[in-house]
Write a protein that holds these residues in place. Structure first.
Motif, mmCIF file in Angstrom:
data_model
loop_
_atom_site.group_PDB
_atom_site.id
_atom_site.type_symbol
_atom_site.label_atom_id
_atom_site.label_comp_id
_atom_site.label_asym_id
_atom_site.label_seq_id
_atom_site.Cartn_x
_atom_site.Cartn_y
_atom_site.Cartn_z
ATOM 1 N N LYS A 1 7.009 -4.314 13.324
ATOM 2 C CA LYS A 1 6.697 -3.053 12.794
ATOM 3 C C LYS A 1 8.056 -3.266 12.645
ATOM 4 O O LYS A 1 9.012 -2.647 13.219
ATOM 5 C CB LYS A 1 5.997 -2.068 12.319
ATOM 6 C CG LYS A 1 6.600 -1.303 10.674
ATOM 7 C CD LYS A 1 5.137 0.062 11.041
ATOM 8 C CE LYS A 1 5.401 0.679 9.272
ATOM 9 N NZ LYS A 1 4.812 1.615 9.318
ATOM 10 N N PHE B 1 4.658 0.947 -1.373
ATOM 11 C CA PHE B 1 3.994 1.446 -0.029
ATOM 12 C C PHE B 1 4.778 2.904 -0.288
ATOM 13 O O PHE B 1 3.716 4.454 -0.819
ATOM 14 C CB PHE B 1 3.574 1.858 0.709
ATOM 15 C CG PHE B 1 3.429 1.596 1.717
ATOM 16 C CD1 PHE B 1 1.522 1.914 1.943
ATOM 17 C CD2 PHE B 1 4.222 3.273 2.091
ATOM 18 C CE1 PHE B 1 0.871 3.457 2.322
ATOM 19 C CE2 PHE B 1 3.066 3.825 3.052
ATOM 20 C CZ PHE B 1 1.637 4.239 3.372
ATOM 21 N N ARG B 2 5.238 3.328 -0.548
ATOM 22 C CA ARG B 2 6.343 4.637 -0.183
ATOM 23 C C ARG B 2 5.915 5.722 -1.841
ATOM 24 O O ARG B 2 6.006 6.740 -1.890
ATOM 25 C CB ARG B 2 7.437 5.135 0.383
ATOM 26 C CG ARG B 2 7.915 4.353 1.753
ATOM 27 C CD ARG B 2 9.188 4.548 1.698
ATOM 28 N NE ARG B 2 9.221 3.309 3.142
ATOM 29 C CZ ARG B 2 10.183 2.681 3.824
ATOM 30 N NH1 ARG B 2 11.365 3.602 3.352
ATOM 31 N NH2 ARG B 2 9.698 2.519 4.762
ATOM 32 N N ARG C 1 14.279 4.462 7.932
ATOM 33 C CA ARG C 1 13.553 4.115 9.409
ATOM 34 C C ARG C 1 13.748 3.543 10.502
ATOM 35 O O ARG C 1 13.447 2.841 11.550
ATOM 36 C CB ARG C 1 12.732 4.165 9.362
ATOM 37 C CG ARG C 1 11.306 4.824 8.129
ATOM 38 C CD ARG C 1 10.279 4.443 8.286
ATOM 39 N NE ARG C 1 9.134 5.263 7.232
ATOM 40 C CZ ARG C 1 9.333 6.503 6.610
ATOM 41 N NH1 ARG C 1 9.636 7.411 7.020
ATOM 42 N NH2 ARG C 1 7.940 6.598 5.234
ATOM 43 N N GLN D 1 12.046 1.659 13.517
ATOM 44 C CA GLN D 1 11.000 0.184 13.136
ATOM 45 C C GLN D 1 12.146 -0.881 13.713
ATOM 46 O O GLN D 1 13.158 -0.446 13.433
ATOM 47 C CB GLN D 1 10.790 0.418 11.506
ATOM 48 C CG GLN D 1 9.546 1.273 11.062
ATOM 49 C CD GLN D 1 9.511 1.283 9.802
ATOM 50 O OE1 GLN D 1 10.202 0.516 9.595
ATOM 51 N NE2 GLN D 1 8.809 2.307 9.788
ATOM 52 N N LYS E 1 3.822 -7.041 11.162
ATOM 53 C CA LYS E 1 4.160 -6.606 9.498
ATOM 54 C C LYS E 1 5.717 -6.753 9.140
ATOM 55 O O LYS E 1 6.724 -6.085 9.923
ATOM 56 C CB LYS E 1 3.612 -4.767 9.543
ATOM 57 C CG LYS E 1 3.414 -3.785 8.075
ATOM 58 C CD LYS E 1 2.912 -3.005 8.690
ATOM 59 C CE LYS E 1 3.258 -1.998 7.544
ATOM 60 N NZ LYS E 1 3.247 -0.236 7.615
ATOM 61 N N SER F 1 2.884 -3.831 0.685
ATOM 62 C CA SER F 1 2.942 -3.509 -1.024
ATOM 63 C C SER F 1 3.750 -4.777 -1.536
ATOM 64 O O SER F 1 3.670 -5.403 -2.473
ATOM 65 C CB SER F 1 2.861 -1.940 -0.411
ATOM 66 O OG SER F 1 4.607 -1.884 -0.143
ATOM 67 N N TYR G 1 -3.721 -5.891 -0.089
ATOM 68 C CA TYR G 1 -4.044 -5.217 -1.256
ATOM 69 C C TYR G 1 -5.208 -6.377 -2.146
ATOM 70 O O TYR G 1 -5.785 -5.715 -3.234
ATOM 71 C CB TYR G 1 -2.912 -4.727 -2.002
ATOM 72 C CG TYR G 1 -1.998 -3.731 -1.373
ATOM 73 C CD1 TYR G 1 -2.631 -1.950 -0.802
ATOM 74 C CD2 TYR G 1 -1.020 -3.271 -0.336
ATOM 75 C CE1 TYR G 1 -2.313 -1.015 -0.052
ATOM 76 C CE2 TYR G 1 -0.689 -3.128 0.558
ATOM 77 C CZ TYR G 1 -0.618 -1.666 0.309
ATOM 78 O OH TYR G 1 -0.060 -1.133 1.135
HETATM 79 C C1 PBG Z 1 3.368 4.248 7.556
HETATM 80 C C2 PBG Z 1 2.807 3.087 7.371
HETATM 81 C C3 PBG Z 1 3.966 2.746 5.553
HETATM 82 C C4 PBG Z 1 3.063 1.231 5.551
HETATM 83 C C5 PBG Z 1 2.080 1.362 6.503
HETATM 84 N N1 PBG Z 1 2.122 3.057 7.166
HETATM 85 C C6 PBG Z 1 5.076 2.588 5.568
HETATM 86 C C7 PBG Z 1 6.764 2.546 5.769
HETATM 87 O O1 PBG Z 1 6.384 3.052 7.000
HETATM 88 O O2 PBG Z 1 7.473 3.622 5.701
HETATM 89 C C8 PBG Z 1 3.290 0.272 5.209
HETATM 90 C C9 PBG Z 1 2.910 -0.693 4.289
HETATM 91 C C10 PBG Z 1 3.111 -1.200 2.714
HETATM 92 O O3 PBG Z 1 4.140 -1.241 2.399
HETATM 93 O O4 PBG Z 1 2.810 -1.762 2.396
HETATM 94 N N2 PBG Z 1 4.322 4.890 8.196
#
Ligand code: PBG
Length: 325
Positions: A195, A204-205, A217, A221, A248, A274, A313
């Protein structure tokens, strides 16, 4: 042999011949739809940053999925929005939380739909980070127990698959151990093994109200510039007991999907996130691209790169488009 004996256009000239030799096919069984669950009843609020996606209470989420389940949608992945947040993120493992209630309700009505849950703390913590925060630092080891508790609460509620997305080291092992100890040996772990710290998570946020209050992050990440590291991450998670791996985001990381496909014989998921989805929606709204054609092309490319299934989505749209064709 060369031209004119060899003419690749022969196999492209007729639609039924193209169909015969097509190497990659998308089906409703390839996709998993994310759902954002809130408490209460009768709630179906559109999310402005994700056109076509809603905040649903459990009853409305069931209603939303009914026609899609009939079209063969493979499964869903649940994200929760708690009523309150705190420093620890303790609502994440509340047995009566939105995700836990949704797991039970979905498993009851749709026993053959794959029910996955996202396991993370960022929607539940008041600071918006995915683990324990102390003096501005996200601490790894103290976060593990909370993540394991959260995953276990999903398993108890009926989830088939728990998917940790927090990127703490050792979380897959901690979750596996908790599931074994509590006698849930058949619940699978889909690890968000690879990730990246990506700007594609922007919409998403807003949907999950999970943006970090301070900082970013990047301390947990992965760096989008790294390719070899993806294999190390995946290998670690396999050793800790992951049943399936995920890359991802998807579209900017097709090389990584192809690498993992070649290197490991584990089922591989890709998360079409997203930002990837909303960029297509926004461009289509302006009439700049053909939404259906471009979404099909993007999803096909993710599968062609090596993903066995795709979290997107657009899963509902895909089911409907395939039905129309
Ligand atoms: C939670 C999480 C995130 C996403 C999935 N699980 C956000 C992030 O890591 O900031 C993102 C999914 C998306 O953008 O569709 N940690």
């Amino acid at each position: 042999m060369f031209f004119p004996s060899l003419r690749p256009r022969r196999l492209r000239a007729k639609s039924y011949i193209r169909d015969l030799v097509r190497e990659t096919r998308l089906t409703a069984a390839d996709v998993i739809l994310p759902l954002f669950i809130v408490s209460g009843e009768g709630v179906e609020e559109p999310i402005s940053s994700l056109p076509g996606v809603h905040h649903h209470s459990v009853d409305k989420a069931l209603e939303f999925i009914r026609p899609l389940a009939k079209l063969g949608l493979r499964g869903i992945i649940l994200f929760g929005l708690p009523d309150q947040k705190d420093h620890e993120g303790s609502e994440a493992w509340n047995p009566e939380g939105p995700v836990q209630r949704a797991c039970t309700a979905f498993k009851k009505e749709f026993p053959h739909l794959v029910i996955m849950t996202d396991v993370c703390l960022c929607q539940y913590t008041d600071h918006g980070h995915c683990g324990e925060l102390c003096d501005g630092e996200v601490l790894n080891d103290p976060s593990l127990n909370r993540l394991a508790l959260t995953a276990l609460s999903h398993a108890v509620a009926g989830a088939d698959v728990v998917a940790p997305s927090d990127m703490m080291d050792g979380r897959v092992g901690a979750i596996r151990e908790a599931l074994e100890r509590a006698n849930y040996p058949d619940v699978s772990i889909l690890s968000y093994a690879v990730k990246y710290a990506s700007a594609f998570y922007g919409p998403f946020r807003e949907a999950a109200d999970s943006a970090p209050g301070k900082g970013d992050r990047k301390g947990y990440q992965m760096d989008p510039a790294n390719r070899r590291e993806a294999l190390r991450e995946a290998r670690l998670d396999i050793h800790e007991g992951a049943d399936m791996l995920m890359v991802k985001p998807a579209l900017s990381y097709l090389d990584i999907i192809a690498d993992l496909r070649r290197e490991f014989d584990y089922p591989l998921a890709a998360y079409h996130v997203s930002g990837e989805y909303s960029m297509v929606k926004a461009a289509a709204e302006r009439g700049w691209v053909d939404e259906k054609q471009i979404m099909l092309e993007v999803l096909t490319s993710i599968k062609r790169a090596g993903a066995d299934f795709i979290i997107t989505y657009a899963a509902g749209d895909l089911c409907r488009w395939l039905q129309d064709d």
